[in-house]
Write an enzyme that holds these catalytic residues in place. Structure first.
Site, mmCIF file in Angstrom:
data_model
loop_
_atom_site.group_PDB
_atom_site.id
_atom_site.type_symbol
_atom_site.label_atom_id
_atom_site.label_comp_id
_atom_site.label_asym_id
_atom_site.label_seq_id
_atom_site.Cartn_x
_atom_site.Cartn_y
_atom_site.Cartn_z
ATOM 1 N N CYS A 142 30.002 18.254 11.909
ATOM 2 C CA CYS A 142 29.132 17.379 11.141
ATOM 3 C C CYS A 142 28.139 16.837 12.077
ATOM 4 O O CYS A 142 27.964 17.443 13.279
ATOM 5 C CB CYS A 142 30.078 16.344 10.493
ATOM 6 S SG CYS A 142 30.752 15.081 11.443
ATOM 7 N N HIS B 220 57.958 -0.696 40.050
ATOM 8 C CA HIS B 220 58.794 0.262 39.333
ATOM 9 C C HIS B 220 59.808 1.214 40.360
ATOM 10 O O HIS B 220 59.396 1.765 41.164
ATOM 11 C CB HIS B 220 58.211 1.226 38.412
ATOM 12 C CG HIS B 220 59.125 2.153 37.531
ATOM 13 N ND1 HIS B 220 60.034 3.051 38.092
ATOM 14 C CD2 HIS B 220 59.162 1.897 36.227
ATOM 15 C CE1 HIS B 220 60.405 3.584 36.825
ATOM 16 N NE2 HIS B 220 60.129 2.754 35.640
#
Length: 654
Positions: free
Chosen positions: A26, A575
Site C-alpha cells: 500500500c 544472572h
C-alpha cells in the site's frame, strides 16, 4: 541501506520466496500472505534500519517502510522467483473463517485499487475548486473531458474491485471482470452509459419506469443502479470462486478451455442477476441509511467515538471494513460523511503529535524521522507517524486519539462531508467544496483539522517524553559500544572504587572472573541485548557483591538472578549462569531480601561453582543495565580480561 539489499534481507527474513503466497504493497507497507508465518524472523525484521515496524494482522504480515515502500517493493518483486507465481493463494491453503481473515480480505481488495480511486477523486476535487472560483464552467469542453477522466474509475469501480477480489479469492480475474461488465450493462441494470452529467439527476438507488426481465420464469431486476457499487460485485466474485472451482474439478481436462468458461459465466451470471447482486445492493443501501441515521441522530457522539478510535482501526486494518459503506455513500448520496472526514481529522491529530515530538526530542536521528513522519501525516499518510513515532513513545499516541476524538465530534456535530474520494490529507481540501457554491462545509473542515492538530500538538509539547523508548536495542545503537575484544583494551587502572561525579556513573565488578563481550553469550536474549546492554563474566569467585549503593529490586524464585536499583537510577540485572533456572535454587544461597537497601561491596549471593559444573550448567554470568537507554552514553570501561570483584570498574554511564 540500499533498496536492493533491504529487499533481499526482507525476503530472507520472511522465509524466502517459496514461503510467499502473495505479496503487494500500500502507501507505506509491504503486505504478505505467507504459507507459514512461523518461518518469519520477527526480531531480525524489526532491527533492519529502514523498517519502522512490523505487524501481523490475521493472516497478513505487514512491514512498515514509509516512503521507501515503492522502491523496495520493486526490488523485492524482481527477487521473487517464478515458481512463486504458481504457489497457492491464501484461499488454497487451510481456510480460516475469522474476523482477522475478513479484514485481511478487505485490505487485499481495496489497497491495490486505491491509486486509481484517489487520483481520480483528487482530480474531481480540483475541478470543483475551479468551478467555484470561476476558472471553468460545466459547459466548458475542457471541463467535460477532465470530468470524464475523473469519473471513470469510480463509475466503473465494480470492474476494478472484481479484478482485485478475484486475486484474493484465487479465481479467474477475467471472468470476474466480465461479471462486473454484466452488472454495468445498460439493458441489465439501471447504469447509465450516456452523459455522466445526468447521473446526479437520477434517484441514487432504484430507477422507476423500467420493467423487470424474465429468465426461465424468474425475474431479473433491471432497475437497480450498480455503478460504483461494492457489495454486489464482492458477493458475485465470491460465488464465482466456488462455482469455478467446482466446474474445474468436474470437467475433463481436454474440454476445460472450451466448456468451463461457458458454464461458469452463465451459471454465475444468472444467480448474480437474480439473487446475489440485488441482495448486495439492498445491503449497501440499508448500511448507508443506518450510518446516516446514526450520524443525524447522535452525530457528535458518533464522531467522538469514531474519531477517538480510528487510528486503532488503522493499526488493526479494521478501517477497510468501512470502505464498502464509504463507497455506498458516494454512490447513493454523492458524498461521504463518515470515513474520510473523520480520517482527515485523525491524520492531522497524528501530525500534530508527531510534529511536537520532533520539536521536543534530542536524538537527532529520531528528530529527523519525526519531522518527515509529521509531513507525511499532514499529506494523509499516517503509518510512519503511528508506527515510527507516536506508538513508540506511547503518550503522544494517546494524545493524538484525544485530539482526533474532539475533531471527530466537530465533524459529526456539523455533518461535514467530502464530495469526492481522496487521500485524507491537506491535498484533499478541494474535495470538501460544494460545487453549488456553499463554502461553509469547506470552512468548517478547516476548523476541525486545525482543532485536532493543535490539541495534539500542544498537549504533546506539555507532556514528558520517554526518549529511551525510541532507541534501538540492537548492536547498532550508537550510544552503546564494546571494543573488538577485551584483550585489545589497554590497562588504564589497577584498582578503583565506585564513585559518582556530576558527569558520570561507574559500576564496579560484582563477581571475580574473566570478561567476555555480551554478544558472545550463547543466549539470544542477552546476546541481542533484549534484556539490556552490558558484559558477561565467567566466574572464578563464588560471591556476588553489590556494585553500587542502592536496593534489591527483585530476586528470582530459583535464586539464580538478582535485580538491583542504584540510588542514581541505574537498573542492573545479574544472572548467574545460563541454564541455572533448571537447578531449582539448589547451589545458591541468597544473603539479602527483596527491597533491602545495600551498600557497594556488600555480599548479595553465594553460589556453588562445583555443584553447577557437576550438573553441566553454564557458569557464564551476564551483567546488564536494563535501562541503559535512559542515559546519554553507555560504555564498557573494564581495563583487563580478568577482573576482581570490588576493585575494577566494569561499566560507565553518562
Amino acid at each position: 541501506m540500499g533498496n536492493e539489499k533491504l529487499a533481499q534481507q526482507i525476503l530472507t527474513y520472511v522465509g524466502g520466496s517459496l514461503n510467499i503466497a502473495r505479496h503487494w504493497h500500500c502507501i507505506t507497507r509491504l503486505r504478505f500472505n505467507l504459507n507459514d508465518n512461523l518461518k518469519v524472523d520477527v526480531e531480525k525484521l524489526k532491527n533492519l534500519d529502514d523498517v519502522m515496524g512490523i505487524n501481523f494482522q490475521g493472516e497478513q504480515l505487514q512491514i512498515i517502510l514509509g516512503n521507501k515502500v515503492n522502491k523496495v517493493f520493486s526490488e523485492l518483486d524482481k527477487l521473487i522467483v517464478n515458481e512463486n507465481k504458481d504457489m497457492p493463494t491464501i484461499q488454497n491453503r487451510k481456510n480460516r473463517i475469522s474476523i482477522n481473515a475478513f479484514f485481511d480480505f478487505l485490505s487485499g481488495v481495496f489497497t491495490p485499487i486505491l491509486p486509481a480511486i484517489v487520483g481520480t477523486g483528487l482530480l474531481k476535487g480540483i475541478l470543483s475548486l475551479l468551478l467555484v472560483i470561476g476558472w471553468l464552467s460545466e459547459t466548458n469542453v475542457q471541463y467535460k473531458v477532465l470530468f470524464y477522466i475523473s469519473e471513470a474509475a469510480f463509475y466503473f469501480l465494480p470492474i476494478l474491485i472484481a479484478s482485485s477480489a478475484a486475486k484474493k479469492f484465487g479465481t479467474n480475474e477475467y471472468l470476474a471482470m466480465a461479471l462486473a461488465g454484466i452488472l454495468l450493462f445498460p439493458s441489465l441494470s439501471a447504469s447509465m452509459l450516456t452523459d455522466p452529467f445526468t447521473i446526479n439527476e437520477l434517484d441514487g438507488f432504484v430507477f422507476t419506469g423500467r420493467e423487470s426481465l424474465s429468465f426461465l420464469g424468474m425475474n431479473i431486476p433491471n432497475n437497480i443502479d450498480y455503478h460504483a457499487g461494492v457489495i454486489p460485485i464482492l458477493l458475485s466474485v465470491w460465488l464465482l470462486s466456488y462455482i469455478n472451482r467446482w466446474v474445474e474439478k468436474v470437467i475433463p481436462a481436454m474440454f476445460k478451455m472450451i466448456i468451463s468458461p461457458i458454464i461458469v459465466l452463465v451459471v454465475t451470471s444468472i444467480i448474480m442477476l437474480i439473487f446475489i447482486a440485488p441482495l448486495g445492493a439492498y445491503v449497501g443501501t440499508y448500511l448507508t441509511e443506518g450510518f446516516k441515521w446514526l450520524f443525524s441522530f447522535a452525530g457528535i457522539f458518533a464522531g467522538l467515538l469514531m474519531g477517538g478510535s480510528l487510528a486503532l482501526f488503522v493499526i488493526t486494518g479494521m478501517h477497510y471494513a468501512i470502505f464498502p459503506s464509504c463507497f455506498e455513500n458516494f454512490r447513493r448520496l454523492n458524498y461521504d460523511f463518515m470515513l474520510l472526514p473523520i480520517s482527515f481529522v485523525s491524520n492531522l491529530a497524528q501530525a500534530g503529535a508527531t510534529f511536537a515530538v520532533a520539536i521536543k526530542v534530542k536524538n537527532k536521528e529520531f528528530k529527523s524521522l519525526a519531522y518527515s513522519a509529521a509531513l507525511s501525516a499532514i499529506l494523509g499518510i499516517t503509518e510512519p507517524a503511528i508506527y515510527g513515532v507516536t506508538m513508540k513513545l506511547r503518550r503522544p499516541f494517546y494524545i493524538s486519539l484525544f485530539g482526533s476524538a474532539i475533531g471527530g465530534a466537530l465533524v459529526g456535530a456539523l455533518s461535514l462531508k467530502t464530495y469526492q474520494f481522496s487521500l485524507p490529507g491537506l491535498s484533499s481540501l478541494p474535495t470538501y467544496i460544494d460545487v453549488k457554491g456553499d463554502l461553509s462545509n469547506f470552512y468548517y473542515i478547516i476548523l476541525a483539522i486545525i482543532l485536532s492538530f493543535l490539541i495534539a500538538f500542544i498537549l504533546t509539547l506539555m507532556t514528558k517524553l520517554d526518549e529511551s523508548l525510541v532507541v534501538r536495542s540492537d548492536s547498532s545503537d550508537k550510544n552503546s559500544h564494546i571494543g573488538n575484544s577485551i584483550e585489545q583494551i589497554e590497562e588504564k587502572i589497577e584498582s578503583m572504587k565506585y564513585r559518582k561525579t556530576d558527569s558520570s556513573l561507574e559500576i564496579i565488578t560484582p563477581i571475580t572472573g574473566e570478561l567476555i563481550p555480551l554478544s558472545q553469550v550463547p543466549d539470544a536474549t542477552f546476546a541481542q541485548k533484549i534484556m539490556g546492554d552490558g558484559i558477561a563474566i565467567i566466574p572464578t569467585g563464588n560471591v556476588v557483591f553489590a556494585p553500587f549503593d542502592g536496593k534489591v529490586s527483585v530476586i528470582a524464585a530459583t535464586k539464580h538472578a538478582i535485580g538491583l536499583f542504584s540510588n542514581d537510577g541505574v537498573e542492573l540485572l545479574i544472572h548467574v549462569g545460563l541454564e541455572t533456572v533448571s537447578l531449582g535454587g539448589k547451589g545458591f544461597d541468597v544473603l539479602v531480601e527483596s527491597g533491602q537497601k545495600v551498600s557497594q561491596g556488600e555480599p548479595l549471593l553465594k553460589f556453588d561453582i562445583d555443584f553447577m559444573k557437576q550438573h553441566k550448567v553454564s557458569l557464564l554470568t551476564p551483567v546488564v543495565v536494563t535501562n541503559y537507554q535512559e542515559f546519554q552514553s553507555f560504555s564498557i570501561v573494564a581495563t583487563k580480561k580478568n577482573v576482581e570483584a570490588g576493585n575494577d570498574i566494569l561499566i560507565q554511564l553518562n
